[in-house]
Motif scaffolding. Structure first.
Motif, short mmCIF file in Angstrom:
data_model
loop_
_atom_site.label_atom_id
_atom_site.label_comp_id
_atom_site.label_asym_id
_atom_site.label_seq_id
_atom_site.Cartn_x
_atom_site.Cartn_y
_atom_site.Cartn_z
N ASP A 1 -5.98 -0.52 10.06
CA ASP A 1 -6.41 -1.28 11.05
C ASP A 1 -4.41 -1.78 11.43
OD1 ASP A 1 -8.01 0.22 11.87
OD2 ASP A 1 -9.83 -1.19 11.02
N ARG A 2 -4.17 -2.53 10.65
CA ARG A 2 -3.34 -3.93 10.99
C ARG A 2 -1.76 -2.65 11.00
NH1 ARG A 2 -4.61 -6.92 5.83
NH2 ARG A 2 -6.25 -8.53 7.09
N VAL A 3 -2.01 -1.40 10.44
CA VAL A 3 -0.26 -0.87 10.59
C VAL A 3 -0.90 0.13 11.43
CG1 VAL A 3 0.68 1.27 9.67
CG2 VAL A 3 0.06 -0.40 7.82
N TRP A 4 -1.66 0.21 11.94
CA TRP A 4 -2.06 0.90 13.28
C TRP A 4 -1.64 0.06 14.24
CZ3 TRP A 4 -3.68 5.97 14.90
CH2 TRP A 4 -4.55 5.89 16.42
N SER A 5 -2.17 -1.24 14.81
CA SER A 5 -1.68 -2.29 15.64
C SER A 5 -0.19 -1.51 15.64
CB SER A 5 -2.10 -3.02 15.63
OG SER A 5 -2.21 -3.98 14.68
N LEU A 6 1.03 -2.16 14.28
CA LEU A 6 2.15 -2.30 14.56
C LEU A 6 2.53 -1.28 14.76
CD1 LEU A 6 2.74 -3.77 10.66
CD2 LEU A 6 3.33 -5.29 12.85
N THR A 7 1.98 0.40 14.36
CA THR A 7 3.03 1.13 15.35
C THR A 7 2.65 0.94 16.95
OG1 THR A 7 0.94 2.49 15.05
CG2 THR A 7 2.73 2.30 13.36
N GLY A 8 1.88 0.38 17.73
CA GLY A 8 1.17 0.69 19.33
C GLY A 8 2.89 -0.82 19.58
N LEU B 1 4.30 6.95 -10.73
CA LEU B 1 2.47 7.05 -10.96
C LEU B 1 1.78 6.34 -10.98
CD1 LEU B 1 1.73 10.44 -12.99
CD2 LEU B 1 2.36 10.94 -10.36
N ARG B 2 2.87 4.95 -9.80
CA ARG B 2 1.48 3.42 -10.18
C ARG B 2 1.88 3.78 -8.61
NH1 ARG B 2 6.54 3.04 -13.52
NH2 ARG B 2 7.78 1.95 -11.78
N TYR B 3 0.09 4.00 -8.25
CA TYR B 3 0.19 4.18 -6.72
C TYR B 3 -0.46 2.85 -6.42
CZ TYR B 3 0.71 9.40 -7.82
OH TYR B 3 1.20 10.53 -7.57
N ASN B 4 -0.93 2.24 -7.32
CA ASN B 4 -2.02 1.53 -6.89
C ASN B 4 -0.49 -0.26 -6.60
OD1 ASN B 4 -1.11 1.15 -10.02
ND2 ASN B 4 -2.49 -0.46 -10.52
N THR B 5 0.88 0.06 -6.95
CA THR B 5 1.19 -0.90 -7.10
C THR B 5 2.19 -0.92 -5.80
OG1 THR B 5 1.98 -0.38 -8.69
CG2 THR B 5 1.47 -2.05 -10.00
N ALA B 6 2.59 0.63 -5.66
CA ALA B 6 2.81 1.05 -4.53
C ALA B 6 2.30 0.01 -3.23
CB ALA B 6 3.32 2.17 -4.75
N LEU B 7 1.07 0.74 -3.06
CA LEU B 7 0.44 0.00 -2.22
C LEU B 7 -0.03 -1.81 -2.06
CD1 LEU B 7 -3.47 2.56 -2.30
CD2 LEU B 7 -1.51 2.96 -0.51
N ALA B 8 0.01 -2.12 -3.23
CA ALA B 8 -0.04 -3.11 -2.90
C ALA B 8 1.13 -3.99 -2.24
CB ALA B 8 -0.16 -4.23 -3.84
N ALA B 9 1.97 -3.38 -2.78
CA ALA B 9 3.79 -3.47 -2.45
C ALA B 9 4.21 -3.68 -1.14
CB ALA B 9 5.41 -2.99 -2.67
N MET B 10 3.52 -2.46 -0.21
CA MET B 10 3.27 -1.79 1.82
C MET B 10 2.76 -3.22 2.26
SD MET B 10 3.25 2.06 1.79
CE MET B 10 2.83 2.49 0.15
N MET B 11 1.05 -3.62 1.40
CA MET B 11 0.87 -4.59 2.10
C MET B 11 1.13 -6.26 2.44
SD MET B 11 -3.16 -3.83 -0.14
CE MET B 11 -4.08 -2.19 0.15
N GLU B 12 2.05 -6.14 1.25
CA GLU B 12 2.72 -7.48 1.39
C GLU B 12 3.99 -7.92 2.62
OE1 GLU B 12 4.17 -8.64 -2.76
OE2 GLU B 12 5.12 -8.76 -2.19
N TYR B 13 4.16 -6.82 2.82
CA TYR B 13 5.00 -5.64 2.96
C TYR B 13 4.50 -6.12 4.51
CZ TYR B 13 9.04 -3.39 6.38
OH TYR B 13 9.40 -3.10 7.37
N VAL B 14 3.74 -5.94 4.96
CA VAL B 14 3.04 -5.65 6.46
C VAL B 14 2.58 -7.42 6.75
CG1 VAL B 14 0.94 -4.77 7.84
CG2 VAL B 14 2.09 -3.60 6.37
N ASN B 15 2.02 -7.55 5.76
CA ASN B 15 1.87 -9.26 6.04
C ASN B 15 3.35 -10.14 6.00
OD1 ASN B 15 -1.11 -8.51 5.54
ND2 ASN B 15 -0.47 -9.26 3.10
N LEU B 16 4.41 -9.93 5.59
CA LEU B 16 5.46 -10.45 5.84
C LEU B 16 5.89 -10.25 7.43
CD1 LEU B 16 7.87 -11.88 4.00
CD2 LEU B 16 8.66 -10.18 6.18
N ILE B 17 5.51 -8.99 7.78
CA ILE B 17 6.06 -8.58 9.11
C ILE B 17 5.41 -8.99 9.75
CG2 ILE B 17 7.48 -6.72 8.64
CD1 ILE B 17 6.46 -4.75 9.18
#
Ligand SMILES: [Zn+2]
Ligand SMILES: [Zn+2]
Length: 816
Positions: free
Chosen positions: A630-637, A666-682
């Motif tokens: 939802d957060r990424v959705w609103s960022l794109t808007g 194949l460390r998908y979990n930490t890749a997702l965690a990094a994206m979440m951290e990034y979204v929080n920062l921006i």
């Protein structure tokens, strides 16, 4: 407009189909990447969450490779023949010919619903005559090459499945499909593939394969190479008894020998007075399954034959016993018993009061209690070898006995030939015709496929004879060789033969006249990446390697290893427990997809833990993923052309770097965690920025200006995980093309570098130096760097640091 997963996912699944987004011209693409996942057994009503977990992880790999500019071929099919499907059909009381296509339709629908990048133009089903024609062709090639043979053999029999099981399918004496059913032994005429001839090669290649270590280890153990010697124990009235041992150094301690009850010398050697007891024992052994005999965990049993053999080293006579734990199928069907240095022989000696001789003594103060199995000792009571360390004595004794004609160096494998025949209905009929005059004749290739005939009563019975033997009109045929009256083979082949070559068929599904087209095969194989479960580490993967090697040797393919890279995925449990129907904790993927959407579900599965380990599925975790989307959705808007701050750009490039490396590993979990951290920062950044700028006029939470340069790359990073969502966001950002036509963003190493700050170092409150460190350094590391600084060292040398005070990004004060 809020994010509506169902609408978004329907829209994009339809669009992918219309635009043929996932199709390729396999003959012309420039950068082929063959992304393979293990095709499922459609032996249930629908996909299990474990299947979805496996496929989504493989799909992310494929989509990631595509964004890297590769032409990714991601096919799927159905391993639809075989005992899994047939047993399911029996259980629900529906003929498999009716049930299995229905299941496949359902699986197909589910696979589409979770948004896999599957190329549906190349689906295979192993039950399709256009497919199994070639499975039979492969059988014929092996037969012609002398690699398929028939023999009467003791086999594992599941009274519940009413069929033969491979050793791999017997778990601690029980059927893998019927954990309550003890497997028994039967002697039946069976077809075998001579996989043992390939054992050295199957083993050696493992060193060079880019495979998960756990899988390579499992194969290595399964092949089970052991080095040793074959020793001959002479007898007076039979031939010599040959035994294989990995410990020829202990031969002086061999105080009896044991033959398998089926050993051909038993009859000849048994003394008249022992015959009755030996006969009774043989009868008793026949009633046991092979695997329990091998494991031999129960009370030791055995019987003395009344005869003796000569120990080749000592020259002394030793009694000859028979016991069920020695199997004719392993080694030579006979062993020498060294009770001082073998646990099982030691137990046997205790039970039957047989002599125990120590021939190895420990060195140093190691506990040398018998049975002493270590290789570290030195020989005693071993004639001229006394005092020799075991490792040296083993080859020395073998050489000595070899000189006397009583030994030879030998390598033995645990691997058995592959029993390929099944006395069941639901499989490809073995393409052989039995003729009294000509023997076993392969069905001419022009007559393939031998179609599986319709058979109303396909239920297996106690007879051990295939249900196809009930169809005389089908099996009575003229001999292809002499034209005389002959009989079709009525057994079908093992499911593992169907799956041993399916990856060769996918690129060539449109070719009716060959199993695999030469040019397509050259372009697409070996498989670039294969992902599957470790439960197939020793069955499917070994058989697929073997069949590939055979096809290579017969000149049909240019490579002899099918899978350049293999990674085993982990497994999922639910609330800490294994999922099972009886526990009632099975996650039904459809329910979650319906409630949350495929993208949220995919991401949640990947967020559970490292993909190669798996994780624990808990319902409460899934809403966090949805909030993130939802957060990424609103960022794109909210994205606008605006300048990004240096800090945000740094985080962006660091995130691109990390997500790329993590997805690749194949460390998908930490890749997702990094994206979440990034979204929080921006999000934080954009709120801070509003206070002074023009955007400050707007409501803080609804309409924030987010620089589009921060959002576009994020959408691409997310695309492999949440493909529909990313497509929609990409369109919202003004792109007409699919996001999968975009390229994975590159990180700028300069921009991604950690920000350096200067840390003030004080000793007892006085500034003694400054040190450059990355921002946000952890305390232990900061203190270590401060104490290592040249200008600081002279103030702390010879002193004890009592305390260190650390203010992040500011100072370290050392109290000495
Ligand atoms: Zn069974
Ligand atoms: Zn004939």
């Amino acid at each position: 407009m809020a994010y509506d997963p169902e609408a978004v996912e329907q829209k994009w699944q339809l669009r992918w189909q219309e635009r043929r987004t996932n199709s390729l011209d396999l003959r012309s693409v420039a950068r082929p990447f063959y992304n393979l996942m293990m095709f499922p057994y459609p032996s249930a009503e629908g996909l299990h969450v474990g299947n979805v977990f496996a496929f989504v992880g493989a799909d992310i790999r494929g989509r990631f490779q595509r964004l890297q500019g590769q032409d990714v071929f991601e096919p799927i099919g159905f391993d639809a023949f075989g005992i899994h499907s047939e047993n399911y059909a029996l259980k629900v009381n529906t003929h498999p010919a009716e049930l299995i296509p229905r299941n496949i339709a359902r699986f197909r629908q589910q696979l589409r619903r979770v948004g896999l990048m599957v190329n549906w133009d190349h689906e295979v089903s192993t039950t399709d005559p256009a497919y199994y024609k070639w499975t039979q062709w492969i059988f014929v090639q092996l037969f012609k090459a002398g690699l398929a043979y028939r023999k009467a053999a003791p086999v594992n029999w599941c009274p519940e499945c009413k069929t033969v099981l491979a050793n791999e399918q017997v778990i601690n004496g029980y059927c893998e499909r019927h954990p309550e059913t003890l497997v028994t032994q039967r002697v039946l005429e069976q077809w075998f593939f001579a996989i043992t001839r390939y054992a050295p090669r199957l083993l050696d290649h493992l060193e060079t394969l880019d495979w998960s270590d756990t899988t390579r280890t499992a194969q290595r153990n399964w092949i089970g190479r052991s080095e040793g010697a074959e020793l001959a124990f002479e007898t007076t009235d039979g031939g010599p008894i040959t035994v294989f041992t990995t410990r020829p150094d202990t031969v002086f301690g061999a105080t009896w020998v044991v033959l398998a009850p089926e050993h051909p010398l038993v009859e000849r050697l048994t003394a008249p007075g022992s015959r009755a007891a030996v006969q009774a024992y043989i009868q008793q052994t026949r009633e046991m399954d092979l695997v329990s005999r091998r494991v031999g965990s129960k009370e030791k049993t055995g019987v003395f034959t009344g005869a003796y053999a000569r120990n080749p080293a000592t020259g002394k006579p030793v009694p000859i016993w028979i016991a069920d734990y020695v199997l004719m199928e392993y080694g030579t069907g006979a062993i020498m018993a060294v009770p001082g240095h073998d646990g099982r022989d030691y137990e046997f000696a205790r039970k039957f009061d047989l002599p125990v001789v120590r021939v190895v003594e420990p060195v140093g103060d190691e506990d040398g209690a018998l049975p002493y199995m270590s290789w570290e000792g030195r020989l005693v009571h071993s004639g001229r070898f006394d005092g020799t360390p075991c490792r040296e004595a083993a080859p020395a004794i073998t050489r000595w006995l070899e000189g006397e004609g009583r030994a030879k160096t030998q390598v033995q494998y645990r691997l058995h030939d592959w029993c390929i025949s099944r006395q069941r209905y639901w499989g490809p009929p073995i393409p052989i015709i039995h003729c009294d005059a000509c023997g076993t004749v392969p069905v001419p290739e022009a007559d393939l496929p031998v179609a599986l005939p319709p058979l109303e009563n396909y239920r297996p019975d106690e007879s051990g004879v295939s249900p196809l033997a009930r169809l005389e009109s089908w099996y009575r045929v003229p001999c292809p060789s002499c034209g005389g009256s002959a009989r079709r083979e009525t057994d079908v082949s093992d499911t593992f033969l169907d799956s041993a070559w399916y990856f060769l068929r996918y690129p060539s599904t449109e070719c009716a006249d060959v199993p695999f087209d030469a040019a397509l095969t050259r372009r697409w194989l070996p498989v670039s990446s294969y992902i599957g479960g470790n439960e197939h580490a020793v069955l499917h993967l070994l058989y697929a390697r073997f069949i590939t090697m055979v096809l290579h040797d017969l000149g049909h393919v240019e490579f002899d290893e099918p899978f350049a890279q293999f990674r085993a995925h982990g497994t999922i449990v639910k609330d800490g427990a294994k999922m099972s129907k009886s526990r009632g904790n099975v996650v039904v993927p459809d329910e979650y997809v319906a409630q949350w959407g495929a993208d949220t579900f995919r991401m949640y599965l990947m967020f559970l833990g490292p993909y190669q380990e798996g994780g624990d599925f808990r319902d409460e975790g899934i809403s966090g993923i949805r909030r993130f989307l939802d957060r990424v959705w609103s960022l794109t808007g909210d994205a606008e052309d605006a300048n990004a701050s240096e800090a945000a750009l740094r985080k962006l490039h660091q995130t691109i770097r990390k997500v790329g490396a993590d997805v690749d590993g194949l460390r998908y979990n930490t890749a997702l965690a990094a994206m979440m951290e990034y979204v929080n920062l921006i999000r934080r950044e954009s709120t801070d920025g509003e206070k002074s700028g023009a955007a400050g006029q707007r409501g803080r939470d609804e309409e924030r200006a987010i620089p589009v340069v921060l959002v576009e790359p994020l959408v691409i990073l997310l695309a492999p995980f949440a493909p529909h969502f990313a497509e929609e966001c990409w369109e919202r950002l003004g792109h007409a093309e699919s996001v999968f036509e975009a390229r994975w963003p590159e990180h700028d190493p300069e921009l991604a570098r950690d920000q350096e700050i200067e840390l003030v170092v004080q000793v007892n409150g006085k500034v003694r130096g400054r040190v450059a460190v990355p921002a946000g350094l952890a305390e232990a590391e900061a203190v270590a760097r401060a104490t290592a600084e040249e200008s600081v060292r002279k103030f702390i040398v010879d002193k004890q640091i009592r305390k260190a005070i650390y203010v992040v990004d500011r100072l370290v004060n050392l109290v000495v």
